[in-house]
Design a protein around this motif. Structure first.
Motif, PDB file in Angstrom:
ATOM      1  N   SER A  73     -34.466  12.235 -23.231  1.00 24.75           N
ATOM      2  CA  SER A  73     -34.794  13.417 -23.692  1.00 24.75           C
ATOM      3  C   SER A  73     -34.310  14.368 -24.953  1.00 24.75           C
ATOM      4  N   LEU A  74     -35.206  15.040 -25.240  1.00 20.34           N
ATOM      5  CA  LEU A  74     -34.658  15.755 -26.489  1.00 20.34           C
ATOM      6  C   LEU A  74     -33.388  16.714 -26.140  1.00 20.34           C
ATOM      7  N   PRO A  75     -32.540  17.184 -27.018  1.00 24.43           N
ATOM      8  CA  PRO A  75     -31.246  17.761 -26.251  1.00 24.43           C
ATOM      9  C   PRO A  75     -31.476  19.284 -25.830  1.00 24.43           C
ATOM     10  N   PRO A  76     -30.832  19.794 -25.199  1.00 25.73           N
ATOM     11  CA  PRO A  76     -30.770  21.215 -24.634  1.00 25.73           C
ATOM     12  C   PRO A  76     -31.006  22.146 -25.827  1.00 25.73           C
ATOM     13  N   HIS A 121     -31.079  13.066 -14.735  1.00 26.62           N
ATOM     14  CA  HIS A 121     -30.074  11.973 -15.257  1.00 26.62           C
ATOM     15  C   HIS A 121     -30.311  11.513 -16.744  1.00 26.62           C
ATOM     16  N   ILE A 122     -29.718  12.417 -17.638  1.00 25.22           N
ATOM     17  CA  ILE A 122     -30.176  11.993 -19.058  1.00 25.22           C
ATOM     18  C   ILE A 122     -29.314  11.078 -19.384  1.00 25.22           C
ATOM     19  N   ALA A 123     -29.897  10.092 -19.699  1.00 23.15           N
ATOM     20  CA  ALA A 123     -29.211   8.645 -20.188  1.00 23.15           C
ATOM     21  C   ALA A 123     -28.832   8.656 -21.707  1.00 23.15           C
ATOM     22  N   PHE A 124     -30.116   9.337 -22.358  1.00 23.21           N
ATOM     23  CA  PHE A 124     -30.093   9.196 -24.034  1.00 23.21           C
ATOM     24  C   PHE A 124     -30.634  10.366 -24.297  1.00 23.21           C
ATOM     25  N   GLU A 125     -30.180  11.013 -25.428  1.00 28.53           N
ATOM     26  CA  GLU A 125     -30.550  12.149 -26.043  1.00 28.53           C
ATOM     27  C   GLU A 125     -30.790  11.877 -27.624  1.00 28.53           C
ATOM     28  N   ALA A 126     -31.814  12.318 -28.037  1.00 28.12           N
ATOM     29  CA  ALA A 126     -31.947  12.542 -29.454  1.00 28.12           C
ATOM     30  C   ALA A 126     -33.055  13.442 -29.825  1.00 28.12           C
ATOM     31  N   SER A 127     -32.920  14.023 -31.156  1.00 29.71           N
ATOM     32  CA  SER A 127     -33.691  15.393 -31.636  1.00 29.71           C
ATOM     33  C   SER A 127     -34.948  14.872 -32.114  1.00 29.71           C
ATOM     34  N   ASP A 128     -35.133  13.465 -32.293  1.00 35.61           N
ATOM     35  CA  ASP A 128     -36.449  12.951 -32.924  1.00 35.61           C
ATOM     36  C   ASP A 128     -37.318  12.353 -31.777  1.00 35.61           C
ATOM     37  N   GLU A 145     -39.571  10.477 -31.944  1.00 35.21           N
ATOM     38  CA  GLU A 145     -40.011   9.021 -32.196  1.00 35.21           C
ATOM     39  C   GLU A 145     -38.875   8.067 -31.792  1.00 35.21           C
ATOM     40  N   VAL A 146     -37.651   8.535 -31.864  1.00 32.79           N
ATOM     41  CA  VAL A 146     -36.537   7.748 -31.423  1.00 32.79           C
ATOM     42  C   VAL A 146     -36.401   7.603 -29.789  1.00 32.79           C
ATOM     43  N   LEU A 147     -36.836   8.743 -29.168  1.00 33.08           N
ATOM     44  CA  LEU A 147     -37.171   8.607 -27.857  1.00 33.08           C
ATOM     45  C   LEU A 147     -38.124   7.606 -27.622  1.00 33.08           C
ATOM     46  N   ALA A 148     -39.256   7.567 -28.185  1.00 35.15           N
ATOM     47  CA  ALA A 148     -40.277   6.540 -27.522  1.00 35.15           C
ATOM     48  C   ALA A 148     -39.600   4.995 -28.007  1.00 35.15           C
ATOM     49  N   GLN A 149     -38.976   5.015 -28.875  1.00 31.98           N
ATOM     50  CA  GLN A 149     -38.206   3.536 -29.339  1.00 31.98           C
ATOM     51  C   GLN A 149     -37.227   3.327 -28.339  1.00 31.98           C
ATOM     52  N   LEU A 150     -36.663   4.164 -27.620  1.00 32.96           N
ATOM     53  CA  LEU A 150     -35.401   3.807 -26.608  1.00 32.96           C
ATOM     54  C   LEU A 150     -36.365   3.556 -25.361  1.00 32.96           C
ATOM     55  N   ALA A 151     -37.507   4.118 -24.819  1.00 35.36           N
ATOM     56  CA  ALA A 151     -38.251   3.828 -24.117  1.00 35.36           C
ATOM     57  C   ALA A 151     -38.819   2.526 -24.089  1.00 35.36           C
ATOM     58  N   GLU A 152     -39.184   2.277 -25.039  1.00 31.79           N
ATOM     59  CA  GLU A 152     -40.199   0.913 -25.577  1.00 31.79           C
ATOM     60  C   GLU A 152     -39.030  -0.319 -25.109  1.00 31.79           C
ATOM     61  N   ARG A 153     -37.852  -0.037 -25.583  1.00 34.78           N
ATOM     62  CA  ARG A 153     -36.817  -0.937 -25.080  1.00 34.78           C
ATOM     63  C   ARG A 153     -36.247  -1.130 -23.863  1.00 34.78           C
TER      64      ARG A 153
END
Length: 318
Positions: free
Chosen positions: A193-196, A216-223, A225-233
């Motif tokens: 998810s994006l950050p708070p 349960h937020i395992a990963f946070e990023a402000s972009d 596109e980064v969220l999409a890349q993490l999900a893709e993997r």
């Protein structure tokens, strides 16, 4: 008594700090201190108490401050009157935006600059919460932000997009076999998810709280596109705007979230009543129809509803 002395005095009085006041006025701190000392000598009274950690107004300073503000406002009003008479627009415009948006903001600002070359334009990025606070405080004239169903207090806005918030997963993820899942299905799962402070994260946190659990937020990023890349993997389910996820169908499976469904609105926002300066008002008037038209060309009419204001009026733009 000089106008710059009054301007420096007002800046120090509002910032409660000589260094911040100097930065605000774009001058060296010793220059601010020296000019205020000259003003105090001319008036025969100290206007500022410099003995504490922060600068405070003396009794004389409290009495002088409203007159200093009025004098500066009168000078600015005279400039604006002449500018309006001659058709020249000048001043400053401060614009903010969330990290990712569908509207073509750079083109809009370039067009505004071409139309009004004497206006200085600044652009900054921040979370939706920070941008909304900047609008209310008058630090920003306009901003592109993400909001929920309710119009934030003290804000008027042009809705650019209104679309579902979805879960996006890699094609091998266990949720990829579903076209939709209930929000409760995400309980305990690794989410990306994006950050708070961002609009999308606020919608997620509010929906999960209503359903009785904390995501349960395992990963946070402000972009995004980064969220999409993490999900893709395969690192979790990314919570993304629907159109953003669907545009990456070759890499991601879009899973609709139901019971309850979540929606997010991307809006062009300004302070209720409009920006205080003519340059800011001109930007809002130009930006509202231009941004909406650009968004419609990208997404079509489905996700671009009409503008709204806190009182249900059409906005003062265009």
């Amino acid at each position: 008594m000089e106008l710059r002395q009054l301007a420096y005095f007002v800046a120090v009085a509002e910032e409660r700090n000589f260094t911040r006041a100097a930065e605000r006025e774009h001058v060296a701190q010793p220059g601010v201190s020296a000019q205020i000392r000259r003003l105090e000598r001319e008036l025969g009274q100290e206007l500022l108490d410099r003995s504490g950690r922060s600068v405070r107004l003396t009794e004389a300073g409290e009495a002088v401050l409203p007159y200093a503000r009025a004098a500066l406002a009168a000078v600015e009003g005279a400039r604006q009157a002449v500018d309006e008479l001659t058709g020249l627009l000048r001043g400053q415009v401060a614009v903010g935006t969330v990290t990712s948006h569908t509207a073509d903001l750079p083109d809009l600002l370039a067009e505004f600059h071409d139309a009004h070359p004497a206006v200085e334009i600044t652009l900054s990025e921040a979370t939706s919460d920070q941008l909304l606070e900047g609008l209310r405080a008058g630090r920003l004239d306009a901003a592109i932000v993400s909001v929920g169903k309710q119009t934030p207090p003290g804000i008027e806005m042009q809705v650019l997009t209104d679309q579902p918030i979805v879960a996006a997963v890699g094609h091998d993820h266990e949720l990829a076999v579903h076209s939709s899942v209930s929000l409760d299905t995400l309980r305990g799962r690794a989410l990306i998810s994006l950050p708070p402070g961002t609009g999308l994260r606020t919608r997620l946190d509010e929906a999960c709280a209503g359903a009785g659990f904390t995501p349960h937020i395992a990963f946070e990023a402000s972009d995004p596109e980064v969220l999409a890349q993490l999900a893709e993997r395969g690192l979790g389910a990314a919570i993304l705007p629907g159109s953003f996820a669907e545009a990456r169908a070759d890499r991601l499976r879009t899973v609709r979230i139901t019971r309850p469904a979540m929606r997010g609105r991307l809006v062009f926002a300004w302070r209720a009543g409009g920006p205080s300066g003519p340059a800011g008002r001109a930007l809002v008037a130009r930006a509202c129809p231009a941004l909406l038209e650009r968004t419609r060309r990208v997404l079509g009419d489905q996700d671009t509803p009409e503008a709204v204001t806190p009182r249900g009026r059409r906005p003062a733009c265009g």
